[in-house]
Motif scaffolding. Structure first.
Motif, short mmCIF file in Angstrom:
data_model
loop_
_atom_site.label_atom_id
_atom_site.label_comp_id
_atom_site.label_asym_id
_atom_site.label_seq_id
_atom_site.Cartn_x
_atom_site.Cartn_y
_atom_site.Cartn_z
N ASP A 2 44.09 36.48 38.52
CA ASP A 2 43.82 35.28 37.53
C ASP A 2 42.29 35.28 36.86
N SER A 3 41.30 36.13 37.50
CA SER A 3 40.06 35.77 37.25
C SER A 3 39.28 37.04 37.22
N GLU B 90 40.01 33.94 32.46
CA GLU B 90 39.23 33.24 33.35
C GLU B 90 37.75 34.16 33.91
#
Length: 180
Positions: free
Chosen positions: A52-53, A86
């Motif tokens: 997610d990042s 992100e």
């Protein structure tokens, strides 16, 4: 990031996402010398990607480099435009950036654009860095005519990483990328 869940679309591995993110971060142009990418300057130190990042670690040419905020914004914007939601850009000052990190392609671009190239960076041992109040002498040639008859006009040019010189033979001014 690691799987699309959409039939017919290939699954992106973390390794592929990391490599893609690194290429994107390194493709960002230096705001002070836009003929160079961050890859040309060797500023991108690491890229880490999770599901997610993405975290990009950069080392500025100077610890007080005024372009660092713009670099951070440009990296973030580039990565977000390519699907990385992100994004965090961290700064690492150790080891300190060195002009030796400029790639051969970066040196070629500088030379072709009329810059005087940095020589080898000064070697530092352990312990404190000695304070000198004079300009370290440089042996350089004019990028316009090749003459070694040059003189420093200002130790600080348009940016902190450049010094301004003038050729005594052809009388043309030129920027020298400093050895750091």
């Amino acid at each position: 990031m690691c799987g699309t869940g959409i039939p017919g679309r290939e699954v992106v591995t973390v390794a592929t996402a990391r490599a893609d993110a690194r290429v994107l971060a390194e493709s960002v142009l230096d705001p002070e010398m836009p003929l160079l990418t961050l890859a040309d300057l060797g500023i991108v130190r690491a890229v880490e990607v999770t599901a997610d990042s993405v975290v990009v670690t950069i080392t500025p040419t100077y610890s007080g480099c005024p372009a660092i905020a713009t670099m951070r914004d440009d990296i973030t914007g580039t990565l977000r435009r390519h699907g990385y939601r992100e994004v965090r850009v961290d700064t690492s000052l150790s080891p300190a950036w060195s002009s030796d990190w400029i790639t051969e392609d970066g040196r070629r671009k500088l030379r072709e654009s009329g810059y005087s190239l940095p020589g080898p960076a000064p070697r530092r041992g352990t312990g404190p860095i000695p304070l000198t109040l004079t300009v370290r002498p440089r042996e350089l040639t004019c990028p316009n005519c090749g003459s070694a008859e040059t003189q420093v006009v200002s130790e600080f040019g348009a940016t902190l990483c450049k010094a301004q010189y003038r050729c005594r033979s052809c009388l043309e001014p030129f920027d020298h990328v400093k050895e750091i």
